[in-house]
Design a protein around this motif. Structure first.
Motif, PDB file in Angstrom:
ATOM      1  N   LYS A  90       0.581  -7.878  11.494  1.00  0.00           N
ATOM      2  CA  LYS A  90       1.107  -7.332  10.236  1.00  0.00           C
ATOM      3  C   LYS A  90      -0.054  -6.989   9.323  1.00  0.00           C
ATOM      4  CE  LYS A  90       3.269  -9.959   6.519  1.00  0.00           C
ATOM      5  NZ  LYS A  90       4.353 -10.907   6.307  1.00  0.00           N
ATOM      6  N   SER A 144       1.505 -12.491  13.211  1.00  0.00           N
ATOM      7  CA  SER A 144       2.880 -12.128  12.826  1.00  0.00           C
ATOM      8  C   SER A 144       3.499 -11.282  13.925  1.00  0.00           C
ATOM      9  CB  SER A 144       2.872 -11.328  11.521  1.00  0.00           C
ATOM     10  OG  SER A 144       2.211 -12.045  10.506  1.00  0.00           O
ATOM     11  N   ARG A 247       1.902  -1.773  13.681  1.00  0.00           N
ATOM     12  CA  ARG A 247       2.116  -3.097  13.075  1.00  0.00           C
ATOM     13  C   ARG A 247       3.254  -3.072  12.062  1.00  0.00           C
ATOM     14  NH1 ARG A 247      -2.741  -1.698  13.987  1.00  0.00           N
ATOM     15  NH2 ARG A 247      -4.100  -3.089  15.169  1.00  0.00           N
ATOM     16  N   LEU A 248       3.623  -4.279  11.633  1.00  0.00           N
ATOM     17  CA  LEU A 248       4.480  -4.402  10.453  1.00  0.00           C
ATOM     18  C   LEU A 248       3.614  -4.025   9.256  1.00  0.00           C
ATOM     19  CD1 LEU A 248       5.605  -7.960  11.424  1.00  0.00           C
ATOM     20  CD2 LEU A 248       7.233  -6.106  11.054  1.00  0.00           C
ATOM     21  N   TYR A 250       3.434  -4.252   5.171  1.00  0.00           N
ATOM     22  CA  TYR A 250       4.034  -4.878   3.988  1.00  0.00           C
ATOM     23  C   TYR A 250       3.247  -4.508   2.732  1.00  0.00           C
ATOM     24  CZ  TYR A 250       7.098  -8.336   6.290  1.00  0.00           C
ATOM     25  OH  TYR A 250       8.092  -8.978   6.985  1.00  0.00           O
ATOM     26  N   ARG A 263       9.150  -1.746   9.378  1.00  0.00           N
ATOM     27  CA  ARG A 263       9.275  -2.551  10.599  1.00  0.00           C
ATOM     28  C   ARG A 263       9.885  -1.709  11.692  1.00  0.00           C
ATOM     29  NH1 ARG A 263      14.184  -5.891  11.883  1.00  0.00           N
ATOM     30  NH2 ARG A 263      14.896  -5.266   9.839  1.00  0.00           N
TER      31      ARG A 263
END
Ligand SMILES: Cc1cc2nc3c(=O)[nH]c(=O)nc-3n(C[C@H](O)[C@H](O)[C@H](O)COP(=O)(O)OP(=O)(O)OC[C@H]3O[C@@H](n4cnc5c(N)ncnc54)[C@H](O)[C@@H]3O)c2cc1C
Length: 370
Positions: A90, A144, A247-248, A250, A263
């Protein structure tokens, strides 16, 4: 007809299932009571399915400790039993100078929590990993990942059954009374109302867990057990967005949630969410008028996302102990001996990272019941 059992678990979400699976390692007679027709129909199937690293929570909190322990247990369980997951990592991105300070604080906190693989990245380094993002800096969390939460729930349910746990679906717990050293538990099913006696009662009732504590005679105002519902909605993105990011992704966290993130689910769908706003009732509809808010939140770090490519998807409700104006609140996982109710184990406020921490929470509860 039930008369007397060792352990009554209330709720068949991931926490009730994991706890049943854990406790059934011994020889106890364990029953799980669930008001819905089957397991996992509430918060446990209405979340981001992210395996969190353990960055966001204060050092030594249950959230931090159980998330870090739960993550390791979860990856290990998934490996041993072919439950699908992807350790995709992440990237948390900072959009301005203030947010860079946030990233540094998160890095420090995560490291103190035992997440030892976090890496602070410059703008260039972050963009090298994910060229499409807009960021001033980044924090990379390699541990993650994304989980097949339905796979986990089904596994825990079937394993618990194999170990002798009995699941009683379509049955709501409506009363709990102290009966000598035990508890008389009142239930309602389609045949009416009845009761049985349990030596230990474990309250894993998610959004209702404060009310279950109240049914057992606990003053939930005095104990600060009253839950606040905090809704999180998701919007899906058009299929042309698939595989754009590895990847995630955020933003820096908000007051009540981890921020609207990007996501890609294991089935390939790309989702934005969840939002975080307090509500009074449980209503899982997605308000389409929130689309612009989602778009503008995402646009700060995902500049290529177009408004017309968002579609309402799903929603979940966080059972939060933290009200809109409160600071951090930890999970409550406690045997209520101090209020004269030994053997009543309450789990209240099991919001994120409850899915990640589930196996560690179950171990924690298991130690209380042995
Ligand atoms: C929007 C959102 C995103 C999230 N994202 C993540 C994430 O990415 N990663 C992560 O680790 N965590 C995440 N979480 C948190 C995670 O989903 C929860 O911590 C976890 O699912 C809680 O599980 P539970 O078993 O406690 O609750 P639930 O799944 O709600 O289960 C409780 C069960 O109790 C039953 N019940 C209630 N009252 C009674 C009664 N009186 N009698 C019988 N049965 C009863 C209910 O029907 C329900 O099935 C997220 C949560 C939300 C809302």
């Amino acid at each position: 007809m039930l008369t007397e059992i060792d352990v009554a678990i209330i709720g068949a979400g991931v926490i009730g299932l994991a706890t049943a699976h854990e406790i059934a390692q011994g020889k106890k007679q364990v029953f799980v009571f669930e008001k819905n027709r089957t397991f996992g129909l509430e918060t446990s199937s209405r979340n981001s399915e992210v395996i969190h690293a353990g960055i966001y929570y204060p050092r030594d909190s249950l959230k931090a400790r159980l998330c870090v322990e739960g993550k390791t247990l979860l990856y290990d369980l998934c490996d041993r039993h072919d439950i699908r997951y992807k350790k995709c990592g992440k990237l948390i991105v900072a959009a301005d100078e203030n947010e860079i300070r946030w990233l540094e604080e998160l890095h420090e906190q995560g490291t103190k929590n035992g997440v030892d693989d976090l890496v602070l990245l410059s703008r260039t380094e972050a963009k090298k990993l994910e060229p499409r993002i807009e960021a001033r800096a980044g924090l990379l969390s390699p541990s993650s990942g994304i989980l097949d939460s339905h796979g986990l729930l089904s596994f825990l349910h079937s394993q618990a059954r194999e170990k002798g746990v009995q699941f009683v679906f379509g049955t709501e717990v409506i009363g709990i009374e102290r009966a000598g050293a035990k508890y008389k538990v009142h239930i309602r099913d389609r045949d009416g109302v009845s009761a049985f006696v349990a030596h230990i009662v474990v309250n894993c009732a998610g959004l209702n867990s404060d009310r279950i504590a109240q049914l057992a005679g606990i003053d939930i105002t005095e104990s600060s057990y009253e839950l606040h519902y905090c809704k999180g909605e998701y919007f899906s993105l058009d299929s042309k967005y698939r595989n754009l990011m590895a990847r995630l992704i955020y933003p820096t966290p908000e007051q009540a949630g981890h921020g609207i993130h990007w996501r890609q689910a294991l089935d390939g769908r790309v989702l934005l969410g969840p939002s975080a706003y307090y509500v009074e009732t449980v209503d899982y509809s997605v308000d389409e008028t929130h689309k612009e808010y989602f778009h503008s939140s995402a646009k700060r770090f995902l500049p290529f996302v177009e408004l017309e490519d968002l579609a309402p998807e799903s929603a979940g409700i966080r059972p939060k102990l933290q009200g809109p104006d409160d600071g951090f609140r930890d999970f409550v996982i406690t045997d209520e001996e101090r209020v004269g109710l030994p053997g009543l184990i309450n789990l209240i406020g099991i919001e994120s990272p409850g899915l990640t921490a589930a196996l560690a929470i179950a171990r924690f509860v298991g130690r209380m019941t042995s």
